[in-house]
Design a protein around this motif. Structure first.
Motif, mmCIF file in Angstrom:
data_model
loop_
_atom_site.group_PDB
_atom_site.id
_atom_site.type_symbol
_atom_site.label_atom_id
_atom_site.label_comp_id
_atom_site.label_asym_id
_atom_site.label_seq_id
_atom_site.Cartn_x
_atom_site.Cartn_y
_atom_site.Cartn_z
ATOM 1 N N MET A 39 0.840 -1.191 0.000
ATOM 2 C CA MET A 39 0.000 0.000 0.000
ATOM 3 C C MET A 39 0.879 1.247 0.000
ATOM 4 O O MET A 39 1.997 1.230 0.522
ATOM 5 N N LYS A 40 0.338 2.324 -0.582
ATOM 6 C CA LYS A 40 1.015 3.606 -0.586
ATOM 7 C C LYS A 40 0.369 4.539 0.438
ATOM 8 O O LYS A 40 -0.821 4.444 0.710
ATOM 9 N N SER A 41 1.176 5.431 0.962
ATOM 10 C CA SER A 41 0.675 6.409 1.919
ATOM 11 C C SER A 41 -0.092 7.502 1.203
ATOM 12 O O SER A 41 -0.069 7.633 -0.026
ATOM 13 N N VAL A 42 -0.741 8.322 1.999
ATOM 14 C CA VAL A 42 -1.328 9.562 1.496
ATOM 15 C C VAL A 42 -0.179 10.533 1.202
ATOM 16 O O VAL A 42 0.753 10.651 2.000
ATOM 17 N N PRO A 43 -0.192 11.225 0.069
ATOM 18 C CA PRO A 43 0.889 12.183 -0.223
ATOM 19 C C PRO A 43 0.911 13.321 0.797
ATOM 20 O O PRO A 43 -0.125 13.807 1.219
ATOM 21 N N VAL A 44 2.119 13.717 1.178
ATOM 22 C CA VAL A 44 2.291 14.839 2.105
ATOM 23 C C VAL A 44 3.242 15.840 1.463
ATOM 24 O O VAL A 44 4.253 15.466 0.866
ATOM 25 N N ARG A 45 2.918 17.129 1.588
ATOM 26 C CA ARG A 45 3.693 18.180 0.948
ATOM 27 C C ARG A 45 4.550 18.959 1.940
ATOM 28 O O ARG A 45 4.222 19.066 3.111
ATOM 29 N N CYS A 46 5.632 19.497 1.393
ATOM 30 C CA CYS A 46 6.524 20.364 2.174
ATOM 31 C C CYS A 46 6.882 21.569 1.310
ATOM 32 O O CYS A 46 7.222 21.418 0.131
ATOM 33 N N SER A 47 6.805 22.760 1.893
ATOM 34 C CA SER A 47 7.187 23.992 1.196
ATOM 35 C C SER A 47 8.605 24.375 1.596
ATOM 36 O O SER A 47 8.903 24.534 2.784
ATOM 37 N N LEU A 48 9.473 24.518 0.597
ATOM 38 C CA LEU A 48 10.833 25.005 0.825
ATOM 39 C C LEU A 48 10.861 26.489 0.459
ATOM 40 O O LEU A 48 10.620 26.849 -0.696
ATOM 41 N N ILE A 49 11.132 27.337 1.433
ATOM 42 C CA ILE A 49 11.140 28.780 1.224
ATOM 43 C C ILE A 49 12.582 29.264 1.273
ATOM 44 O O ILE A 49 13.265 29.115 2.289
ATOM 45 N N VAL A 50 13.041 29.831 0.151
ATOM 46 C CA VAL A 50 14.404 30.343 0.044
ATOM 47 C C VAL A 50 14.336 31.863 0.084
ATOM 48 O O VAL A 50 13.776 32.492 -0.823
ATOM 49 N N LYS A 51 14.892 32.457 1.123
ATOM 50 C CA LYS A 51 14.824 33.902 1.327
ATOM 51 C C LYS A 51 16.144 34.563 0.939
ATOM 52 O O LYS A 51 17.195 33.917 0.918
ATOM 53 N N PRO A 52 16.094 35.883 0.642
ATOM 54 C CA PRO A 52 17.349 36.600 0.386
ATOM 55 C C PRO A 52 18.242 36.552 1.618
ATOM 56 O O PRO A 52 17.766 36.430 2.752
ATOM 57 N N LYS A 53 19.552 36.687 1.376
ATOM 58 C CA LYS A 53 20.486 36.640 2.492
ATOM 59 C C LYS A 53 20.269 37.848 3.388
ATOM 60 O O LYS A 53 20.122 38.974 2.916
ATOM 61 N N ASN A 54 20.236 37.620 4.647
ATOM 62 C CA ASN A 54 20.030 38.679 5.620
ATOM 63 C C ASN A 54 21.378 39.222 6.082
ATOM 64 O O ASN A 54 22.174 38.496 6.679
ATOM 65 N N ASN A 55 21.660 40.499 5.792
ATOM 66 C CA ASN A 55 22.918 41.108 6.216
ATOM 67 C C ASN A 55 22.847 41.486 7.691
ATOM 68 O O ASN A 55 21.836 42.026 8.159
#
Length: 241
Positions: A185-201
């Motif tokens: 059996m396969k699981s229910v799909p689960v999502r992940c958001s990858l957020i790439v922000k500008p470099k913080n000086n």
């Protein structure tokens, strides 16, 4: 003339009142199994007497060992073997054996994944799916795919690991989806958001002290004319610091 009894022919039918079984130690759900010996026959057409008995497997109680179609309930996976003999009152048949195999219920595996991962541009992102689990203890295979954001290059073998790591070249939001499988059996799909922000000086601290202090200082001022007999004058001189 001596009459013979035909070999008992039998079938096993399972009636599932629930959708399978769970392991011992949990709230087990039982199934109802019916044994069917109605295909047994006597060449002379005599009425038959039935005799069922269990010969192996987890012990169960038949509803009526003398019935044509006895049944039993169980919540234990395993192989159950039963023997049936029929008799016409003068002679008995050879035993016929039926085997009933009951598998434990296979529970769907579960993905465990953080819904959000944040990094700054230039950092390596690590999206971890290793906490995913299978309640039956089966080994899992992993199936990642990117479903949103600018396309990122990941090798097929990277998408089959417990976790993925990548260093995006651009800021933005990237969406990933994970499905795990136990082979059945396969699981229910689960999502992940990858957020790439500008470099913080880093901020720069600057401190300035503002204030005025007046200090009284006695300063001697002598007369320009040495013949001047006036007293020495004294003045107050403000000093700032």
């Amino acid at each position: 003339m001596k009459r013979s009894v035909g070999l008992a022919l039998l079938m096993a039918a399972a009636l599932f009142y629930f959708t399978g079984l769970v392991r011992a130690g949990e709230n087990a759900r039982s199934v109802l199994i019916e044994l069917d010996g109605s295909s047994s026959n006597d060449p002379d057409g005599d009425k038959l007497a039935y005799n069922w008995r269990q010969i192996s497997g987890p012990k169960v109680a038949l509803s009526n060992p003398k019935a044509v179609k006895p049944y039993f309930r169980t919540a234990m996976p395993g192989k159950y073997r039963f023997e049936l003999t029929v008799s016409d009152g003068e002679s008995a048949s050879k035993p016929a054996i039926v085997e009933v195999v009951i598998d434990k219920e296979n529970l769907k595996p579960e993905v465990r994944l953080k819904p959000r991962v944040e990094i700054e541009i230039g950092e390596k992102a690590f999206i971890d799916g290793s906490a995913s689990r299978d309640a039956d203890g089966d080994s899992l295979t992993y199936h990642w795919r990117q479903i949103g954001g600018a396309p990122l290059y990941l090798k097929p073998e990277d998408l089959a690991r417990e976790s993925i790591s990548i260093t995006p070249a651009k800021t933005g939001v990237y969406e990933f989806e994970l499905v795990v499988s136990d082979g059945k059996m396969k699981s229910v799909p689960v999502r992940c958001s990858l957020i790439v922000k500008p470099k913080n000086n880093a901020p720069v601290a600057k401190a300035v002290a503002i204030g005025k202090t007046t200090i009284e200082r006695d300063i001697e001022v002598k007369a320009a004319d040495i013949n001047d007999k006036s007293p020495i004058a004294r003045i107050n001189y403000p000093e700032f610091s």
